[in-house]
Design a protein around this motif. Structure first.
Motif, mmCIF file in Angstrom:
data_model
loop_
_atom_site.group_PDB
_atom_site.id
_atom_site.type_symbol
_atom_site.label_atom_id
_atom_site.label_comp_id
_atom_site.label_asym_id
_atom_site.label_seq_id
_atom_site.Cartn_x
_atom_site.Cartn_y
_atom_site.Cartn_z
ATOM 1 N N ARG A 1 0.846 -1.184 0.000
ATOM 2 C CA ARG A 1 0.000 0.000 0.000
ATOM 3 C C ARG A 1 0.889 1.244 0.000
ATOM 4 N N LEU A 2 0.654 2.141 -0.944
ATOM 5 C CA LEU A 2 1.471 3.344 -1.059
ATOM 6 C C LEU A 2 0.896 4.465 -0.203
ATOM 7 N N MET A 3 1.803 5.223 0.378
ATOM 8 C CA MET A 3 1.442 6.411 1.147
ATOM 9 C C MET A 3 2.214 7.576 0.559
ATOM 10 N N THR A 4 1.771 8.770 0.864
ATOM 11 C CA THR A 4 2.518 9.948 0.441
ATOM 12 C C THR A 4 3.503 10.312 1.536
ATOM 13 N N TYR A 5 4.750 10.528 1.128
ATOM 14 C CA TYR A 5 5.799 10.977 2.039
ATOM 15 C C TYR A 5 6.348 12.295 1.507
ATOM 16 N N THR A 6 6.665 13.210 2.399
ATOM 17 C CA THR A 6 7.322 14.462 2.031
ATOM 18 C C THR A 6 8.788 14.344 2.438
ATOM 19 N N VAL A 7 9.668 14.478 1.446
ATOM 20 C CA VAL A 7 11.106 14.367 1.688
ATOM 21 C C VAL A 7 11.705 15.769 1.603
ATOM 22 N N ILE A 8 12.404 16.167 2.659
ATOM 23 C CA ILE A 8 12.978 17.515 2.758
ATOM 24 C C ILE A 8 14.484 17.394 2.965
ATOM 25 N N GLY A 9 15.235 18.209 2.254
ATOM 26 C CA GLY A 9 16.681 18.191 2.427
ATOM 27 C C GLY A 9 17.362 19.221 1.559
ATOM 28 N N LEU A 10 18.625 18.958 1.280
ATOM 29 C CA LEU A 10 19.451 19.837 0.459
ATOM 30 C C LEU A 10 20.185 18.991 -0.576
ATOM 31 N N VAL A 11 20.437 19.581 -1.730
ATOM 32 C CA VAL A 11 21.275 18.933 -2.738
ATOM 33 C C VAL A 11 22.607 19.666 -2.741
ATOM 34 N N ASP A 12 23.674 18.930 -2.440
ATOM 35 C CA ASP A 12 25.025 19.493 -2.459
ATOM 36 C C ASP A 12 25.468 19.552 -3.913
ATOM 37 N N GLU A 13 25.352 20.744 -4.515
ATOM 38 C CA GLU A 13 25.654 20.890 -5.940
ATOM 39 C C GLU A 13 27.148 20.996 -6.214
ATOM 40 N N ASP A 14 27.957 21.192 -5.185
ATOM 41 C CA ASP A 14 29.398 21.308 -5.387
ATOM 42 C C ASP A 14 30.114 19.965 -5.309
ATOM 43 N N ARG B 1 10.080 17.292 -1.819
ATOM 44 C CA ARG B 1 9.246 16.537 -2.760
ATOM 45 C C ARG B 1 8.238 15.695 -2.004
ATOM 46 N N GLN B 2 7.088 15.548 -2.593
ATOM 47 C CA GLN B 2 6.084 14.622 -2.081
ATOM 48 C C GLN B 2 6.043 13.449 -3.044
ATOM 49 N N VAL B 3 6.273 12.240 -2.504
ATOM 50 C CA VAL B 3 6.338 11.047 -3.351
ATOM 51 C C VAL B 3 5.466 9.945 -2.779
ATOM 52 N N PRO B 4 4.781 9.202 -3.666
ATOM 53 C CA PRO B 4 4.060 8.016 -3.200
ATOM 54 C C PRO B 4 5.067 6.876 -3.040
ATOM 55 N N ALA B 5 5.052 6.227 -1.887
ATOM 56 C CA ALA B 5 6.025 5.167 -1.630
ATOM 57 C C ALA B 5 5.455 4.161 -0.645
ATOM 58 N N ALA B 6 6.050 2.964 -0.649
ATOM 59 C CA ALA B 6 5.622 1.907 0.259
ATOM 60 C C ALA B 6 6.168 2.116 1.668
ATOM 61 N N SER B 7 7.262 2.877 1.796
ATOM 62 C CA SER B 7 7.873 3.129 3.100
ATOM 63 C C SER B 7 8.707 4.401 3.024
ATOM 64 N N ALA B 8 9.155 4.871 4.179
ATOM 65 C CA ALA B 8 10.033 6.035 4.211
ATOM 66 C C ALA B 8 11.336 5.723 3.486
ATOM 67 N N GLU B 9 11.840 4.509 3.637
ATOM 68 C CA GLU B 9 13.072 4.110 2.954
ATOM 69 C C GLU B 9 12.895 4.137 1.439
ATOM 70 N N ASP B 10 11.729 3.695 0.976
ATOM 71 C CA ASP B 10 11.439 3.706 -0.463
ATOM 72 C C ASP B 10 11.343 5.153 -0.969
ATOM 73 N N ALA B 11 10.745 6.034 -0.176
ATOM 74 C CA ALA B 11 10.648 7.452 -0.553
ATOM 75 C C ALA B 11 12.044 8.048 -0.679
ATOM 76 N N ALA B 12 12.935 7.729 0.272
ATOM 77 C CA ALA B 12 14.315 8.231 0.211
ATOM 78 C C ALA B 12 15.018 7.707 -1.032
ATOM 79 N N ARG B 13 14.861 6.424 -1.320
ATOM 80 C CA ARG B 13 15.494 5.825 -2.499
ATOM 81 C C ARG B 13 15.022 6.515 -3.775
ATOM 82 N N GLN B 14 13.698 6.722 -3.881
ATOM 83 C CA GLN B 14 13.152 7.385 -5.066
ATOM 84 C C GLN B 14 13.741 8.787 -5.241
ATOM 85 N N CYS B 15 13.850 9.532 -4.147
ATOM 86 C CA CYS B 15 14.360 10.902 -4.232
ATOM 87 C C CYS B 15 15.840 10.916 -4.604
ATOM 88 N N HIS B 16 16.619 9.988 -4.069
ATOM 89 C CA HIS B 16 18.035 9.892 -4.457
ATOM 90 C C HIS B 16 18.146 9.612 -5.956
#
Length: 195
Positions: free
Chosen positions: A14-27, A63-78
């Motif tokens: 079952r997918l849930m919506t997770y909001t992933v917040i962070g920074l992208v180190d562009e350097d 980002r807000q992503v549909p995912a099966a878990s918080a770990e899956d949301a992190a993987r998708q965002c990476h």
């Protein structure tokens, strides 16, 4: 973990919506997503500036992503960050691109973007820091300068061209901006046609 049950199998996918917040180190050699928080559900984030940190090194990420878990949301965002920062070999802007530049870039420039480009077009090749451009144009600070190009930057990819301004890092690590001769000519001609 083993789940014992006499009833129907639990809905593990079952997918849930997770909001992933962070920074992208562009350097970093490979831009890297640094996750600060993963929130179950949709989170209102309010208005944020595009870049932050020393010398605007980090791009804010939410980002807000549909995912099966918080770990899956992190993987998708990476994976999304890796794909978004993947190197695309688009051609540079050329004099023959005047109509493309006028129709798909220039007409969508904000007053702030036009003010910055007008300064850069006066002296092609001269590098300005965000602080210098903010002082010259009357903008609040270098973060406003960096954020000014967020939307126009996406337009470059829509027309499959490199950025219509140049950026780099000065010896002191500060972000610098400039226009090449070709970029300056495109901007000046578009400005003349717009009058």
């Amino acid at each position: 973990m083993t789940v014992l049950s006499n009833g129907p199998a639990p809905d593990l996918l079952r997918l849930m919506t997770y909001t992933v917040i962070g920074l992208v180190d562009e350097d970093a050699d490979q831009p890297e997503l640094l996750i600060a928080a993963i929130i179950e559900g949709e989170a209102a984030t309010g208005e944020v500036t595009e870049h932050c940190g020393p010398d605007d090194r980090y791009a804010r990420f939410c980002r807000q992503v549909p995912a099966a878990s918080a770990e899956d949301a992190a993987r998708q965002c990476h994976e999304q960050v890796a794909e978004e920062y993947e190197c695309h070999a688009y051609p540079d802007w050329a004099a023959t691109d005047q109509k493309l530049y006028q129709d798909f870039i220039f007409q969508f420039l904000s007053p702030n973007a036009r003010a910055i480009l007008a300064v850069l077009a006066q002296r092609p090749g001269r590098q300005y820091t965000g602080e210098q451009l903010a002082a010259i144009t009357g903008m609040r600070n270098s973060k406003v300068v960096a954020g000014t190009f967020a939307h126009p930057g996406m337009l470059n990819f829509e027309v499959e061209r490199t950025s219509f301004w140049s950026t780099g890092r000065a010896a002191n690590g500060r972000c610098v901006y400039w226009l090449t001769d070709a970029q300056a000519r495109l901007f000046r001609r578009s400005e003349e046609q717009d009058r």
